[in-house]
Design an enzyme around this catalytic site. Sequence first.
Site, PDB file in Angstrom:
ATOM      1  N   CYS A 153      10.487  -9.567 -78.055  1.00 13.07           N
ATOM      2  CA  CYS A 153       9.769  -9.299 -76.850  1.00 13.07           C
ATOM      3  C   CYS A 153       9.250  -8.019 -76.604  1.00 13.07           C
ATOM      4  O   CYS A 153       8.321  -7.698 -76.222  1.00 13.07           O
ATOM      5  CB  CYS A 153      10.535  -9.793 -75.639  1.00 13.07           C
ATOM      6  SG  CYS A 153      11.773  -8.946 -75.218  1.00 13.07           S
ATOM      7  N   GLN A 210      21.032  -7.951 -73.675  1.00 17.15           N
ATOM      8  CA  GLN A 210      22.058  -7.550 -74.497  1.00 17.15           C
ATOM      9  C   GLN A 210      23.187  -6.946 -73.857  1.00 17.15           C
ATOM     10  O   GLN A 210      24.426  -6.959 -74.586  1.00 17.15           O
ATOM     11  CB  GLN A 210      21.281  -6.351 -75.514  1.00 17.15           C
ATOM     12  CG  GLN A 210      22.041  -5.947 -76.745  1.00 17.15           C
ATOM     13  CD  GLN A 210      21.587  -4.929 -77.507  1.00 17.15           C
ATOM     14  OE1 GLN A 210      20.229  -5.104 -77.780  1.00 17.15           O
ATOM     15  NE2 GLN A 210      22.086  -4.066 -78.263  1.00 17.15           N
ATOM     16  N   CYS A 259      16.390 -13.478 -75.451  1.00 18.27           N
ATOM     17  CA  CYS A 259      16.379 -12.591 -74.158  1.00 18.27           C
ATOM     18  C   CYS A 259      15.965 -13.693 -73.242  1.00 18.27           C
ATOM     19  O   CYS A 259      15.156 -14.634 -73.444  1.00 18.27           O
ATOM     20  CB  CYS A 259      15.518 -11.681 -74.397  1.00 18.27           C
ATOM     21  SG  CYS A 259      13.894 -11.946 -73.689  1.00 18.27           S
ATOM     22  N   GLU A 260      16.809 -13.463 -72.000  1.00 16.87           N
ATOM     23  CA  GLU A 260      16.645 -14.391 -70.947  1.00 16.87           C
ATOM     24  C   GLU A 260      15.305 -14.219 -70.463  1.00 16.87           C
ATOM     25  O   GLU A 260      14.877 -15.162 -69.448  1.00 16.87           O
ATOM     26  CB  GLU A 260      17.748 -14.465 -69.878  1.00 16.87           C
ATOM     27  CG  GLU A 260      17.929 -13.232 -69.340  1.00 16.87           C
ATOM     28  CD  GLU A 260      19.227 -13.211 -68.306  1.00 16.87           C
ATOM     29  OE1 GLU A 260      20.034 -13.813 -68.560  1.00 16.87           O
ATOM     30  OE2 GLU A 260      19.288 -12.360 -67.439  1.00 16.87           O
ATOM     31  N   HIS A 261      14.443 -13.110 -70.469  1.00 21.20           N
ATOM     32  CA  HIS A 261      13.419 -13.106 -69.618  1.00 21.20           C
ATOM     33  C   HIS A 261      12.213 -13.557 -70.397  1.00 21.20           C
ATOM     34  O   HIS A 261      11.090 -14.204 -69.748  1.00 21.20           O
ATOM     35  CB  HIS A 261      13.134 -11.500 -69.758  1.00 21.20           C
ATOM     36  CG  HIS A 261      14.280 -10.564 -69.105  1.00 21.20           C
ATOM     37  ND1 HIS A 261      14.956  -9.792 -69.950  1.00 21.20           N
ATOM     38  CD2 HIS A 261      14.812 -10.566 -67.914  1.00 21.20           C
ATOM     39  CE1 HIS A 261      16.056  -9.204 -69.152  1.00 21.20           C
ATOM     40  NE2 HIS A 261      15.798  -9.679 -67.863  1.00 21.20           N
ATOM     41  N   HIS A 262      11.971 -13.688 -71.692  1.00 27.02           N
ATOM     42  CA  HIS A 262      10.965 -14.444 -72.517  1.00 27.02           C
ATOM     43  C   HIS A 262      11.236 -15.383 -73.379  1.00 27.02           C
ATOM     44  O   HIS A 262      10.389 -15.955 -73.871  1.00 27.02           O
ATOM     45  CB  HIS A 262      10.255 -13.132 -73.309  1.00 27.02           C
ATOM     46  CG  HIS A 262       9.932 -11.772 -72.590  1.00 27.02           C
ATOM     47  ND1 HIS A 262      10.629 -10.731 -72.254  1.00 27.02           N
ATOM     48  CD2 HIS A 262       8.902 -11.570 -71.813  1.00 27.02           C
ATOM     49  CE1 HIS A 262      10.117  -9.948 -71.781  1.00 27.02           C
ATOM     50  NE2 HIS A 262       8.936 -10.485 -71.284  1.00 27.02           N
ATOM     51  N   HIS A 320      14.506  -6.531 -80.483  1.00 26.16           N
ATOM     52  CA  HIS A 320      13.990  -7.354 -79.638  1.00 26.16           C
ATOM     53  C   HIS A 320      12.377  -7.862 -79.799  1.00 26.16           C
ATOM     54  O   HIS A 320      11.597  -6.988 -79.644  1.00 26.16           O
ATOM     55  CB  HIS A 320      14.266  -7.040 -78.019  1.00 26.16           C
ATOM     56  CG  HIS A 320      15.482  -6.674 -77.523  1.00 26.16           C
ATOM     57  ND1 HIS A 320      16.070  -7.477 -76.660  1.00 26.16           N
ATOM     58  CD2 HIS A 320      16.561  -5.966 -78.038  1.00 26.16           C
ATOM     59  CE1 HIS A 320      17.225  -7.117 -76.545  1.00 26.16           C
ATOM     60  NE2 HIS A 320      17.676  -6.315 -77.400  1.00 26.16           N
TER      61      HIS A 320
HETATM   62  N1  LIG Z   1      18.098  -4.413 -70.312  1.00 23.01           N
HETATM   63  C1  LIG Z   1      17.395  -5.410 -70.815  1.00 23.01           C
HETATM   64  N2  LIG Z   1      16.128  -5.597 -70.798  1.00 23.01           N
HETATM   65  C2  LIG Z   1      15.586  -6.661 -71.730  1.00 23.01           C
HETATM   66  C3  LIG Z   1      16.449  -7.343 -72.725  1.00 23.01           C
HETATM   67  N3  LIG Z   1      15.697  -8.252 -73.167  1.00 23.01           N
HETATM   68  C4  LIG Z   1      14.509  -7.998 -72.742  1.00 23.01           C
HETATM   69  N4  LIG Z   1      14.468  -7.136 -71.875  1.00 23.01           N
HETATM   70  C5  LIG Z   1      13.514  -6.613 -70.807  1.00 23.01           C
HETATM   71  O1  LIG Z   1      13.294  -7.328 -69.701  1.00 23.01           O
HETATM   72  C6  LIG Z   1      12.289  -6.792 -69.086  1.00 23.01           C
HETATM   73  C7  LIG Z   1      11.476  -7.913 -68.147  1.00 23.01           C
HETATM   74  O2  LIG Z   1      10.691  -6.986 -67.418  1.00 23.01           O
HETATM   75  P1  LIG Z   1       9.357  -7.754 -66.651  1.00 23.01           P
HETATM   76  O3  LIG Z   1       8.358  -6.401 -66.241  1.00 23.01           O
HETATM   77  O4  LIG Z   1       9.722  -8.529 -65.557  1.00 23.01           O
HETATM   78  O5  LIG Z   1       8.615  -8.517 -67.858  1.00 23.01           O
HETATM   79  P2  LIG Z   1       7.277  -8.235 -68.589  1.00 23.01           P
HETATM   80  O6  LIG Z   1       5.960  -7.931 -67.740  1.00 23.01           O
HETATM   81  O7  LIG Z   1       7.199  -9.407 -69.531  1.00 23.01           O
HETATM   82  O8  LIG Z   1       7.652  -6.919 -69.088  1.00 23.01           O
HETATM   83  P3  LIG Z   1       6.936  -6.086 -70.723  1.00 23.01           P
HETATM   84  O9  LIG Z   1       7.831  -6.423 -71.746  1.00 23.01           O
HETATM   85  O10 LIG Z   1       7.191  -4.686 -70.360  1.00 23.01           O
HETATM   86  O11 LIG Z   1       5.783  -6.587 -70.883  1.00 23.01           O
HETATM   87  C8  LIG Z   1      11.229  -6.202 -69.972  1.00 23.01           C
HETATM   88  O12 LIG Z   1      11.473  -4.656 -70.001  1.00 23.01           O
HETATM   89  C9  LIG Z   1      12.266  -6.292 -71.387  1.00 23.01           C
HETATM   90  O13 LIG Z   1      11.716  -5.519 -72.555  1.00 23.01           O
HETATM   91  C10 LIG Z   1      17.931  -7.144 -72.501  1.00 23.01           C
HETATM   92  O14 LIG Z   1      18.658  -7.607 -73.513  1.00 23.01           O
HETATM   93  N5  LIG Z   1      18.490  -5.947 -71.768  1.00 23.01           N
HETATM   94 ZN   LIG Z   2      12.361 -10.494 -73.789  1.00 25.11          ZN
END
Ligand SMILES: Nc1nc2c(ncn2[C@@H]2O[C@H](COP(=O)(O)OP(=O)(O)OP(=O)(O)O)[C@@H](O)[C@H]2O)c(=O)[nH]1
Ligand SMILES: [Zn+2]
Length: 211
Positions: free
Chosen positions: A170, A140, A99-102, A168
Site C-alpha cells: 500500500c 505490523q 494490511c487491514e487498511h487497504h 507494504h
Molecule cells: N501503522 C501502520 N500503518 C499502516 C500499516 N499498513 C498500512 N498502514 C497505513 O495506514 C494508513 C491509513 O491512512 P489513511 O489516510 O486512512 O488511508 P489513505 O488515504 O489510503 O493513506 P495513504 O496510504 O497515505 O494514501 C496509511 O498511512 C498506511 O500507510 C501498518 O502495518 N501499520
Molecule cells: Zn495499507
Amino acid sequence: MSTKEALNGESRDGYVKIDRYNDEKIEAVAAHYKDILSQLGEDPEREGLVKTPERVAKALQYLTHGYDIKPDEILKSAMFKEDYSQMVVVKDIEVYSMCEHHMLPFFGKAHIAYIPNGHIVGLSKIPRVVDAFSRRLQVQERLTNEIRDCIQNTLSPMGVAVVMECKHLCMSMRGVQKQNSVTTTSAFTGTFLSNDKTRAEFLRLITASLD
Ligand SMILES: Nc1nc2c(ncn2[C@@H]2O[C@H](COP(=O)(O)OP(=O)(O)OP(=O)(O)O)[C@@H](O)[C@H]2O)c(=O)[nH]1
Ligand SMILES: [Zn+2]
C-alpha cells in the site's frame, strides 16, 4: 464444513495447503466479487474472468485462514521440559500478511528469540505462530505484539524478542509510492527489556539479515 476443516492439508514445507474450502463462504464472497468486477467496468462473463470471483474468494480464504488457528495451542502441542537457559533464535522467518487498511499485502521477515525457563518449544512451532497471526488482516505493530504475547503467555520464558521488517504494497504500488521503504517493528519482554546486553546480543545475532 468449517473453515478449519477446510484447512486440514499441510504441505511438506510446513505451509498450510487448502484442499477443501468452505463452499458457502466461497460462494458468498465470489458473488460480491462478480459485482465488483462489473463496478470496475469489466465484463465478468468474459472467458478470462468467469472463474475469477471464485479464485479470488479462495485466495482470500487462504490469506485469512489464521482466524481459525489457535496459536497458543500450536505451542502447547510441542513444549518439552529441558534444562537449557541460553537464547534460542529463529531468524529470517518469511512473513506474508495483508494490511487491514487497504487489504494489500505486506511481507518480509520476522526474527524471534526466547530464553527458556524450564521448557523449550519445537522449533517449527515458532514460524507456525507467525503464520497464524499474519494470515489475518493486520497492522505490523499488532502482529509483532501478538506474536510476542503468545510466546510469553504460553511458554513463560525468561524473555521474548520479536523484530519484524516488512514492505507494504500500500506504500509502494499506490499512495505515497515509496518503492524501497522497509518498516521495522520490535517487541520485547523480560530479560530482553531489562538487560541491555541480552537485547544487544539478540540484535547482533539477527543483524546479518537486517541489511
Ligand atoms: N501503522 C501502520 N500503518 C499502516 C500499516 N499498513 C498500512 N498502514 C497505513 O495506514 C494508513 C491509513 O491512512 P489513511 O489516510 O486512512 O488511508 P489513505 O488515504 O489510503 O493513506 P495513504 O496510504 O497515505 O494514501 C496509511 O498511512 C498506511 O500507510 C501498518 O502495518 N501499520
Ligand atoms: Zn495499507
